[in-house]
Structure formats: C-alpha cells, structure tokens
Design a protein around this motif. Structure first.
Motif, PDB file in Angstrom:
ATOM      1  N   UNK A 155       0.822  -1.208   0.000  1.00  0.00           N
ATOM      2  CA  UNK A 155       0.000   0.000   0.000  1.00  0.00           C
ATOM      3  C   UNK A 155       0.858   1.260   0.000  1.00  0.00           C
ATOM      4  N   UNK A 156       1.961   1.220   0.716  1.00  0.00           N
ATOM      5  CA  UNK A 156       2.864   2.368   0.724  1.00  0.00           C
ATOM      6  C   UNK A 156       3.456   2.586  -0.676  1.00  0.00           C
ATOM      7  N   UNK A 157       3.790   1.500  -1.351  1.00  0.00           N
ATOM      8  CA  UNK A 157       4.427   1.624  -2.658  1.00  0.00           C
ATOM      9  C   UNK A 157       3.440   1.987  -3.753  1.00  0.00           C
ATOM     10  N   UNK A 158       2.164   1.653  -3.578  1.00  0.00           N
ATOM     11  CA  UNK A 158       1.169   2.029  -4.578  1.00  0.00           C
ATOM     12  C   UNK A 158       1.086   3.538  -4.733  1.00  0.00           C
ATOM     13  N   UNK A 185       2.091  -5.957  -7.599  1.00  0.00           N
ATOM     14  CA  UNK A 185       2.597  -4.611  -7.888  1.00  0.00           C
ATOM     15  C   UNK A 185       4.039  -4.625  -8.375  1.00  0.00           C
ATOM     16  N   UNK A 186       4.819  -5.608  -7.910  1.00  0.00           N
ATOM     17  CA  UNK A 186       6.253  -5.662  -8.145  1.00  0.00           C
ATOM     18  C   UNK A 186       6.624  -6.927  -8.908  1.00  0.00           C
ATOM     19  N   UNK A 218      14.114 -12.353  -1.428  1.00  0.00           N
ATOM     20  CA  UNK A 218      13.735 -11.887  -2.758  1.00  0.00           C
ATOM     21  C   UNK A 218      14.255 -10.472  -2.993  1.00  0.00           C
ATOM     22  N   UNK A 219      14.439 -10.155  -4.272  1.00  0.00           N
ATOM     23  CA  UNK A 219      14.611  -8.787  -4.738  1.00  0.00           C
ATOM     24  C   UNK A 219      13.477  -8.519  -5.716  1.00  0.00           C
ATOM     25  N   UNK A 220      12.658  -7.539  -5.388  1.00  0.00           N
ATOM     26  CA  UNK A 220      11.487  -7.193  -6.186  1.00  0.00           C
ATOM     27  C   UNK A 220      11.668  -5.782  -6.736  1.00  0.00           C
ATOM     28  N   UNK A 221      11.136  -5.523  -7.922  1.00  0.00           N
ATOM     29  CA  UNK A 221      11.298  -4.207  -8.532  1.00  0.00           C
ATOM     30  C   UNK A 221      10.002  -3.758  -9.191  1.00  0.00           C
ATOM     31  N   UNK A 222       9.931  -2.441  -9.387  1.00  0.00           N
ATOM     32  CA  UNK A 222       8.915  -1.843 -10.260  1.00  0.00           C
ATOM     33  C   UNK A 222       9.603  -0.745 -11.064  1.00  0.00           C
ATOM     34  N   UNK A 223       9.336  -0.725 -12.356  1.00  0.00           N
ATOM     35  CA  UNK A 223       9.941   0.291 -13.203  1.00  0.00           C
ATOM     36  C   UNK A 223      11.390   0.014 -13.535  1.00  0.00           C
ATOM     37  N   UNK A 224      11.798  -1.251 -13.472  1.00  0.00           N
ATOM     38  CA  UNK A 224      13.197  -1.612 -13.721  1.00  0.00           C
ATOM     39  C   UNK A 224      13.286  -2.726 -14.755  1.00  0.00           C
ATOM     40  N   UNK A 225      14.378  -2.701 -15.504  1.00  0.00           N
ATOM     41  CA  UNK A 225      14.731  -3.823 -16.372  1.00  0.00           C
ATOM     42  C   UNK A 225      15.774  -4.662 -15.647  1.00  0.00           C
TER      43      UNK A 225
END
Length: 253
Positions: A155-158, A185-186, A218-225
């Motif tokens: 929720x914080x990351x949304x 989300x990620x 885990x390593x999770x991302x958003x907006x990354x390649x």
C-alpha cells in the motif's frame, strides 16, 4: 548504461558461539562483498557492531543507513549499504510493521518479534534518476503478520511514483499470500531476469544446499529492467558467511 548491482543478504546476527561465530564468518563475508561490490545492499539481522565491521571491510566510499528495531542501536537492523560514488541518499525513514508504524518497537499482528522496514530515496549520480529502496524482514512465525506486513509495504508503494527496488528476507515462498500481495505490484527479479546461477533454497542453516529449495529471500522491482539474477553460494574453506545465501540482481531504471 552501467546497471545497479543489488544484493539482499540476511547476515545472521553476530554471535561469539561456535561454530559459525561472527569472528569466523566476518572474513568470508568481507571477501564475498569485495568480490561483488554491490551498488546497493539490503541487509537483515545485522547488529550495530557487526554493521560497523562490514562498513570497515567495504571500501571507504560506501555508507549505510539503518536503525535498530528497538530504537537507536538496539537489536537487529534493516540496514542499507550503498556506494556513494553512484548513489546519493535524498531522504530516508524507518517504520515498524504494526498498526502503529511510527511507534518504535511496536508489533500488532501476532508476531513475537518486532519487525520493521527501512526506506531510502536515492538519486543515481550516473543517470540523474531517482528511485526508492525498501529493505525489510518479515516474521518467521506468524503467517498473519507476514501477510499484513506485505499489505503495508504494497500500500505504501502504490502511492509511490518513482521506480522501486525491494530487498528482504520474507520468511515465505513464491506463491504464498505475502508474495502474491507484493508481486501484484512488483516483479520478482529471479523470474524476470536471466538466471546466472542454479536455484537453491536461500536459507541453508550452514547445512548442505538444497537445489530448488525454498526461496525466502527476494529482490522485487517496479519500473526496472532486470539484466541478470543470481543466488550466491560463496564459501571459503567450508565456512559460509551467513546461514542464508545472498541473492543478487543487476537492474537498470
């Protein structure tokens, strides 16, 4: 563009008890980190003196941000180390995984152990871009606490418009409710990037590695390649640096 080399590593808190004391593990930990030189390193379980040792063993251009989960230097940290030649911290915060996230040492959801999260907004000196790094350690006993923690982080990351990288020991496996909450989300870098190593359970407890075992870090991302992902099995003379394996990903925003 030079990718960001991200690592998540449960350090196993420093203990003088043998086998696997911190004195025995520290040189192996130092060698692993010098081998890899992560741009960004999210750590779990580190104690204040132990983190000082790691800061000493890394090159001088590394820095770190963290807070003990009972406040000040007390108890374990979710410390984030970073290469200051590449990354500039612009703001940071610490929150507790509870109904009162600003109350130091708070817990709410059936977990006996206090759990927390550290956030840093960075500027990449190479590209000028900004992103948010999040580092956490979910509860090992309470499934409810793990799910509620995942929902709070999600929720914080949304509400966050910047790219995001999340590192952590989640004490749960892909397909679990916390994983589902976060990966709505990620993206999981292990699944989205070319895997450079075999798969192993990321907690080994100093015993034999388990191929395709439970992957709880885990390593999770958003907006990354994601350019690559790896699980690091480094040990020296039979000594592992921790009871977990480091997980790694090379990413670009």
């Amino acid at each position: 563009m030079e990718p960001l080399r991200v690592m998540s590593f449960n350090l196993k808190f420093a203990s003088a008890a043998e086998p696997n004391s911190w004195a025995s593990r520290r040189p192996v930990m130092a060698q692993l980190l010098m081998n890899e030189l992560p741009t960004l390193l999210g750590t779990q379980e580190g104690l204040y003196g132990q983190l000082g040792d790691i800061a000493h063993d890394l090159p001088d251009h590394y820095d770190w941000i963290g807070l003990g989960r009972l406040g000040g230097s007390h108890d374990e940290f979710m410390a984030i180390f970073f290469d200051t030649l590449r990354l500039e911290p612009l703001e940071f915060d610490h929150e507790w995984l509870s109904d009162t996230p600003k109350v130091v040492g708070s817990r709410s959801w059936g977990n006996n152990v206090v759990r927390m999260v550290t956030w840093i907004r960075f500027a990449d000196r190479l590209t000028g871009k900004q992103f948010v790094a999040v580092n956490t350690h979910f509860d090992h006993e309470s499934a409810n606490a793990r799910l509620r923690s995942a929902e709070v982080v999600r929720d914080r990351l949304q509400a966050q418009t910047l790219p995001v990288v999340v590192t952590g020991d989640f004490n749960d496996v892909p397909g679990s409710p916390p994983y589902a909450a976060l990966t709505g989300l990620l993206a999981d870098t292990w699944l989205t990037g070319p895997q450079q190593t075999p798969a192993y359970g990321t907690f080994h407890g100093y015993g034999p590695l388990v191929p395709d075992g439970p992957r709880i870090d885990w390593i999770l991302t958003r907006g990354a390649a994601v350019e690559s992902a790896a699980i690091n099995t480094y040990r020296r003379d039979g000594q592992y640096p921790s009871d977990h394996l480091a997980v790694q990903a090379s990413i670009t925003f």
